[in-house]
Design a protein around this motif. Sequence first.
Motif, PDB file in Angstrom:
ATOM      1  N   CYS A 263       0.825  -1.216   0.000  1.00 56.80           N
ATOM      2  CA  CYS A 263       0.000   0.000   0.000  1.00 56.80           C
ATOM      3  C   CYS A 263       0.856   1.260   0.000  1.00 56.80           C
ATOM      4  O   CYS A 263       0.543   2.232  -0.693  1.00 56.80           O
ATOM      5  N   GLN A 264       1.940   1.264   0.776  1.00 51.31           N
ATOM      6  CA  GLN A 264       2.835   2.419   0.792  1.00 51.31           C
ATOM      7  C   GLN A 264       3.508   2.589  -0.564  1.00 51.31           C
ATOM      8  O   GLN A 264       3.626   3.707  -1.070  1.00 51.31           O
ATOM      9  N   ASP A 265       3.939   1.488  -1.161  1.00 49.26           N
ATOM     10  CA  ASP A 265       4.553   1.538  -2.483  1.00 49.26           C
ATOM     11  C   ASP A 265       3.578   2.130  -3.505  1.00 49.26           C
ATOM     12  O   ASP A 265       3.947   3.005  -4.291  1.00 49.26           O
ATOM     13  N   ALA A 266       2.342   1.666  -3.459  1.00 47.28           N
ATOM     14  CA  ALA A 266       1.319   2.184  -4.380  1.00 47.28           C
ATOM     15  C   ALA A 266       1.084   3.674  -4.139  1.00 47.28           C
ATOM     16  O   ALA A 266       0.919   4.449  -5.090  1.00 47.28           O
ATOM     17  N   LEU A 267       1.087   4.088  -2.871  1.00 47.98           N
ATOM     18  CA  LEU A 267       0.907   5.509  -2.556  1.00 47.98           C
ATOM     19  C   LEU A 267       2.059   6.337  -3.105  1.00 47.98           C
ATOM     20  O   LEU A 267       1.843   7.399  -3.696  1.00 47.98           O
ATOM     21  N   PHE A 268       3.299   5.871  -2.923  1.00 47.96           N
ATOM     22  CA  PHE A 268       4.445   6.594  -3.482  1.00 47.96           C
ATOM     23  C   PHE A 268       4.306   6.733  -5.004  1.00 47.96           C
ATOM     24  O   PHE A 268       4.559   7.791  -5.570  1.00 47.96           O
ATOM     25  N   ARG A 269       3.913   5.653  -5.671  1.00 55.94           N
ATOM     26  CA  ARG A 269       3.725   5.704  -7.133  1.00 55.94           C
ATOM     27  C   ARG A 269       2.610   6.667  -7.516  1.00 55.94           C
ATOM     28  O   ARG A 269       2.758   7.481  -8.431  1.00 55.94           O
ATOM     29  N   ASP A 270       1.493   6.588  -6.810  1.00 52.59           N
ATOM     30  CA  ASP A 270       0.357   7.459  -7.112  1.00 52.59           C
ATOM     31  C   ASP A 270       0.711   8.935  -6.906  1.00 52.59           C
ATOM     32  O   ASP A 270       0.353   9.789  -7.719  1.00 52.59           O
ATOM     33  N   VAL A 271       1.409   9.228  -5.817  1.00 46.17           N
ATOM     34  CA  VAL A 271       1.774  10.616  -5.534  1.00 46.17           C
ATOM     35  C   VAL A 271       2.772  11.126  -6.568  1.00 46.17           C
ATOM     36  O   VAL A 271       2.648  12.251  -7.052  1.00 46.17           O
ATOM     37  N   ALA A 272       3.749  10.318  -6.927  1.00 49.15           N
ATOM     38  CA  ALA A 272       4.724  10.731  -7.947  1.00 49.15           C
ATOM     39  C   ALA A 272       4.020  11.039  -9.267  1.00 49.15           C
ATOM     40  O   ALA A 272       4.305  12.045  -9.921  1.00 49.15           O
ATOM     41  N   SER A 273       3.085  10.201  -9.638  1.00 47.80           N
ATOM     42  CA  SER A 273       2.318  10.424 -10.859  1.00 47.80           C
ATOM     43  C   SER A 273       1.446  11.664 -10.740  1.00 47.80           C
ATOM     44  O   SER A 273       1.371  12.486 -11.659  1.00 47.80           O
ATOM     45  N   PHE A 274       0.805  11.823  -9.595  1.00 42.89           N
ATOM     46  CA  PHE A 274      -0.063  12.978  -9.353  1.00 42.89           C
ATOM     47  C   PHE A 274       0.709  14.289  -9.444  1.00 42.89           C
ATOM     48  O   PHE A 274       0.270  15.244 -10.080  1.00 42.89           O
ATOM     49  N   ILE A 275       1.867  14.336  -8.807  1.00 43.48           N
ATOM     50  CA  ILE A 275       2.660  15.566  -8.779  1.00 43.48           C
ATOM     51  C   ILE A 275       3.164  15.949 -10.164  1.00 43.48           C
ATOM     52  O   ILE A 275       3.252  17.132 -10.497  1.00 43.48           O
ATOM     53  N   THR A 276       3.483  14.960 -10.965  1.00 40.36           N
ATOM     54  CA  THR A 276       4.114  15.243 -12.261  1.00 40.36           C
ATOM     55  C   THR A 276       3.129  15.345 -13.424  1.00 40.36           C
ATOM     56  O   THR A 276       3.544  15.673 -14.536  1.00 40.36           O
ATOM     57  N   CYS A 277       1.854  15.071 -13.204  1.00 34.46           N
ATOM     58  CA  CYS A 277       0.893  15.204 -14.303  1.00 34.46           C
ATOM     59  C   CYS A 277       0.289  16.600 -14.289  1.00 34.46           C
ATOM     60  O   CYS A 277       0.357  17.315 -13.296  1.00 34.46           O
ATOM     61  N   ASP A 278      -0.281  16.981 -15.406  1.00 35.57           N
ATOM     62  CA  ASP A 278      -0.807  18.338 -15.551  1.00 35.57           C
ATOM     63  C   ASP A 278      -2.302  18.458 -15.282  1.00 35.57           C
ATOM     64  O   ASP A 278      -2.828  19.561 -15.256  1.00 35.57           O
ATOM     65  N   ASP A 279      -2.989  17.357 -15.119  1.00 39.41           N
ATOM     66  CA  ASP A 279      -4.445  17.437 -15.038  1.00 39.41           C
ATOM     67  C   ASP A 279      -5.047  16.970 -13.718  1.00 39.41           C
ATOM     68  O   ASP A 279      -6.209  16.614 -13.648  1.00 39.41           O
ATOM     69  N   SER A 280      -4.279  17.011 -12.649  1.00 39.99           N
ATOM     70  CA  SER A 280      -4.784  16.591 -11.340  1.00 39.99           C
ATOM     71  C   SER A 280      -4.999  17.802 -10.453  1.00 39.99           C
ATOM     72  O   SER A 280      -4.222  18.752 -10.480  1.00 39.99           O
ATOM     73  N   ASP A 281      -6.060  17.746  -9.656  1.00 39.98           N
ATOM     74  CA  ASP A 281      -6.377  18.854  -8.777  1.00 39.98           C
ATOM     75  C   ASP A 281      -6.206  18.536  -7.296  1.00 39.98           C
ATOM     76  O   ASP A 281      -5.739  19.346  -6.531  1.00 39.98           O
ATOM     77  N   ILE A 282      -6.619  17.335  -6.909  1.00 38.90           N
ATOM     78  CA  ILE A 282      -6.584  16.990  -5.487  1.00 38.90           C
ATOM     79  C   ILE A 282      -6.321  15.495  -5.329  1.00 38.90           C
ATOM     80  O   ILE A 282      -6.761  14.693  -6.146  1.00 38.90           O
TER      81      ILE A 282
END
Length: 88
Positions: free
Chosen positions: A22-41
């Motif tokens: 779960c932590q690994d998935a969270l790290f991946r999700d956050v990295a993707s979220f931070i670096t994409c242009d179309d995420s808000d929250i």
Amino acid sequence: MDRADFLYKDFIKCFGREATPCQDALFRDVASFITCDDSDILVVNGYAGTGKTTVARIIAQKTKENRFLSAMDGNKTLDKAYDILLNM
């Protein structure tokens, strides 16, 4: 290696121990979220003791070090958020 992969690997390296799935998935999700242009929250939830605060602290530390949120640099609210997370 794209920016999300770089950031994910930096998170894992800073974590210092083996992340749970779960932590690994969270790290991946956050990295993707931070670096994409179309995420808000991004909402992070989970039971007590699962590592949410630890993961948040690492994310704050590494994004500040790597200046991934550079468009907001100088923003006092962002600086305060970093300080709160890094001093928990």
